[in-house]
Design a protein around this motif. Structure first.
Motif, mmCIF file in Angstrom:
data_model
loop_
_atom_site.group_PDB
_atom_site.id
_atom_site.type_symbol
_atom_site.label_atom_id
_atom_site.label_comp_id
_atom_site.label_asym_id
_atom_site.label_seq_id
_atom_site.Cartn_x
_atom_site.Cartn_y
_atom_site.Cartn_z
ATOM 1 N N ARG A 42 36.952 59.978 -7.792
ATOM 2 C CA ARG A 42 35.686 59.336 -8.115
ATOM 3 C C ARG A 42 35.098 60.004 -9.349
ATOM 4 N NH1 ARG A 42 31.563 62.680 -7.094
ATOM 5 N NH2 ARG A 42 31.863 64.353 -5.554
ATOM 6 N N PHE A 43 34.307 59.232 -10.091
ATOM 7 C CA PHE A 43 33.641 59.788 -11.255
ATOM 8 C C PHE A 43 32.512 60.708 -10.805
ATOM 9 C CE2 PHE A 43 29.988 59.363 -14.214
ATOM 10 C CZ PHE A 43 30.521 60.100 -15.261
ATOM 11 N N GLU A 44 32.404 61.876 -11.434
ATOM 12 C CA GLU A 44 31.372 62.847 -11.117
ATOM 13 C C GLU A 44 30.174 62.624 -12.036
ATOM 14 O OE1 GLU A 44 29.817 66.512 -9.308
ATOM 15 O OE2 GLU A 44 31.181 64.925 -8.735
ATOM 16 N N PRO A 45 29.026 62.114 -11.501
ATOM 17 C CA PRO A 45 27.850 61.885 -12.348
ATOM 18 C C PRO A 45 27.431 63.142 -13.090
ATOM 19 C CG PRO A 45 27.546 60.834 -10.217
ATOM 20 C CD PRO A 45 28.793 61.669 -10.115
ATOM 21 N N GLY A 46 27.058 62.966 -14.335
ATOM 22 C CA GLY A 46 26.625 64.080 -15.161
ATOM 23 C C GLY A 46 27.758 64.876 -15.764
ATOM 24 N N ALA A 47 29.021 64.478 -15.481
ATOM 25 C CA ALA A 47 30.182 65.193 -16.005
ATOM 26 C C ALA A 47 31.065 64.212 -16.768
ATOM 27 C CB ALA A 47 30.962 65.855 -14.868
ATOM 28 N N THR A 48 32.178 64.720 -17.258
ATOM 29 C CA THR A 48 33.149 63.858 -17.949
ATOM 30 C C THR A 48 34.506 64.016 -17.275
ATOM 31 O OG1 THR A 48 33.565 65.618 -19.546
ATOM 32 C CG2 THR A 48 31.949 63.928 -20.159
ATOM 33 N N GLU A 49 34.490 63.970 -15.939
ATOM 34 C CA GLU A 49 35.731 64.148 -15.200
ATOM 35 C C GLU A 49 35.692 63.400 -13.879
ATOM 36 O OE1 GLU A 49 36.027 68.355 -14.796
ATOM 37 O OE2 GLU A 49 34.214 68.549 -13.589
ATOM 38 N N LEU A 50 36.894 63.172 -13.335
ATOM 39 C CA LEU A 50 37.055 62.569 -12.022
ATOM 40 C C LEU A 50 37.305 63.676 -11.012
ATOM 41 C CD1 LEU A 50 39.391 59.572 -12.980
ATOM 42 C CD2 LEU A 50 36.885 59.646 -12.925
ATOM 43 N N VAL A 51 36.803 63.495 -9.782
ATOM 44 C CA VAL A 51 36.874 64.521 -8.752
ATOM 45 C C VAL A 51 37.544 63.942 -7.514
ATOM 46 C CG1 VAL A 51 35.545 66.073 -7.275
ATOM 47 C CG2 VAL A 51 34.787 65.625 -9.610
ATOM 48 N N ALA A 100 30.777 48.448 -23.323
ATOM 49 C CA ALA A 100 30.340 49.835 -23.188
ATOM 50 C C ALA A 100 29.743 50.050 -21.805
ATOM 51 C CB ALA A 100 29.310 50.179 -24.265
ATOM 52 N N VAL A 101 29.721 51.295 -21.395
ATOM 53 C CA VAL A 101 29.164 51.678 -20.103
ATOM 54 C C VAL A 101 28.355 52.955 -20.281
ATOM 55 C CG1 VAL A 101 31.283 52.918 -19.507
ATOM 56 C CG2 VAL A 101 29.703 52.256 -17.689
ATOM 57 N N MET A 102 27.225 53.040 -19.583
ATOM 58 C CA MET A 102 26.451 54.273 -19.569
ATOM 59 C C MET A 102 26.794 55.013 -18.274
ATOM 60 S SD MET A 102 22.346 54.882 -19.618
ATOM 61 C CE MET A 102 22.168 54.180 -21.265
ATOM 62 N N PRO A 103 27.523 56.108 -18.332
ATOM 63 C CA PRO A 103 27.909 56.810 -17.105
ATOM 64 C C PRO A 103 26.700 57.327 -16.326
ATOM 65 C CG PRO A 103 29.187 57.576 -18.991
ATOM 66 C CD PRO A 103 28.064 56.752 -19.533
ATOM 67 N N PHE A 104 26.849 57.395 -15.011
ATOM 68 C CA PHE A 104 25.803 57.967 -14.172
ATOM 69 C C PHE A 104 25.527 59.407 -14.594
ATOM 70 C CE2 PHE A 104 26.706 54.432 -11.388
ATOM 71 C CZ PHE A 104 25.518 54.221 -10.698
ATOM 72 N N ALA A 105 24.250 59.739 -14.736
ATOM 73 C CA ALA A 105 23.848 61.118 -15.004
ATOM 74 C C ALA A 105 23.352 61.806 -13.738
ATOM 75 C CB ALA A 105 22.755 61.162 -16.075
ATOM 76 N N LEU A 106 22.827 61.025 -12.779
ATOM 77 C CA LEU A 106 22.315 61.574 -11.528
ATOM 78 C C LEU A 106 23.287 61.262 -10.394
ATOM 79 C CD1 LEU A 106 18.549 60.507 -11.672
ATOM 80 C CD2 LEU A 106 19.593 62.613 -12.517
#
Length: 362
Positions: free
Chosen positions: A18-27, A113-119
């Motif tokens: 899953r995408f980790e909000p506030g990061a640039t990686e999958l967890v 484009a997509v705005m990734p989750f920050a929270l």
């Protein structure tokens, strides 16, 4: 339309990432492995460039900017659920109704484009419960239920953005206030008072403005004022489209067409132009008789923005809340507690009675 994208398997254990909000990686929640999301190459960064609006409205976009999707309406709330890849069933995040794939298929504009989750979900839940806590008339039971209720759903919501260069000619009038003295007699007393009047003079001229990224919600699944009140968004955080950012989340496909979105966008711009005209006319009041606008260099983008969403039932009524996944700003249906309102009225009556008693005893 709700887009259930492909799975991202963990290279270590094979579980879904899953995408980790506030990061640039999958967890990987199973084994804890982390996998970096690579930077978008220059060719993909160019995808953030605007698209010519005329090509979009005439359905003449290049094949690379289009996609075929399978859609099925939610049998409960009517939301259009979109399926891709091998997914054949999912749950509607708006009402939690199970939805199975249908046979419908549409050709649609791809997100650019997509705005990734920050929270993350915990931060969004905290923002929501703090917001509920600030509403004095909200039922205490609802606040407690929200703290202990089901997990918030992370959802990427579709928007159109529109750019335009405008030049508008207007005709109207400027009103300037002035005052005249007038003598009046009331109850045998003569006084002089100032009477305000307005002097009007014809005005005409030109105003120009360049609009950049005017946002229009491209979904009918949520009330528009919810998402409008989640603004502002920092659109500089938009990333070129990558499926990786959707890992563990749901993305909604647009249900507002480009043409309808463009009409809404022009309405927003027309309101700004009207304000520009009033400022150009000046004076204390303005009257606008006519505005004629030339629209040039019109472009658009299809983008996805992040929200956390929760729907709760309390005392037989449903309440829906949305949280800006970038800033934590919250909007929702304001709940009221009948006993809190009654207590406030009673307290006000008591205070008024005390004030009246004190006044009468003096």
């Amino acid at each position: 339309m709700l887009d259930e994208r492909k799975n991202w398997p963990c290279n270590t254990c094979g579980a879904d990432l899953r995408f980790e909000p506030g990061a640039t990686e999958l967890v990987c929640d199973h084994c804890g492995a982390r996998q970096a999301i690579p930077d978008a190459p220059a060719a993909r960064r160019r995808s953030l460039n605007e698209i010519d609006l005329a090509l979009g409205l005439s359905d003449d976009l290049p094949p690379a900017q289009m996609e075929q999707v399978r859609i099925t309406p939610c049998p409960s709330c009517g939301a259009q659920v979109e399926f891709q890849g091998a997914t054949h069933a999912t749950e509607c995040p708006f009402c939690a109704t199970p939805v199975s794939i249908g046979t419908g298929e549409e050709r649609r504009i791809k997100p650019q484009a997509v705005m990734p989750f920050a929270l993350n979900e915990g931060q969004a839940r905290e923002a929501m419960t703090n917001w509920l806590g600030s509403l004095w008339f909200a039922p205490n039971g609802l606040q407690e239920y929200a703290r202990k209720g089901r997990t918030l759903n992370g959802l990427y919501v579709p928007f159109w953005t529109f750019d335009a260069a405008t030049r508008s000619h207007y005709a109207g009038a400027r009103g300037d206030h002035y005052y005249e003295s007038r003598t009046v007699t009331r109850d045998g007393k003569t006084t002089t008072e100032q009477v305000r009047k307005t002097r009007w003079s014809a005005r005409s001229g030109w105003v120009a403005r360049r609009f950049d990224d005017v946002l229009v919600l491209a979904s009918t699944s949520l009330p528009r004022h919810y998402t409008d009140n989640l603004q502002p968004w920092d659109l500089s955080a938009l990333q070129p489209w990558r499926d990786d950012y959707l890992a563990g989340f749901t993305a909604e496909g647009y249900t507002v067409s480009l043409a309808d979105g463009h009409a809404m966008g022009r309405d927003v711009m027309a309101g700004v132009i009207k304000s520009d005209v009033r400022a150009d006319i000046g004076g204390d009041e303005q009257r606008i008789d006519r505005i004629e606008t030339d629209w040039k260099d019109e472009t658009f983008k299809h983008v996805l923005l992040p929200i956390w969403m929760a729907a709760y039932k309390y005392n037989g009524k449903s309440y829906r809340f949305v949280v800006n996944g970038q800033t934590g700003k919250v909007q929702g249906e304001r709940p009221y507690s009948a006993w809190k309102i009654a207590f406030a009225i009673l307290a006000a009556l008591i205070v008024a009675g005390i004030v009246l008693t004190v006044t009468q005893t003096r």
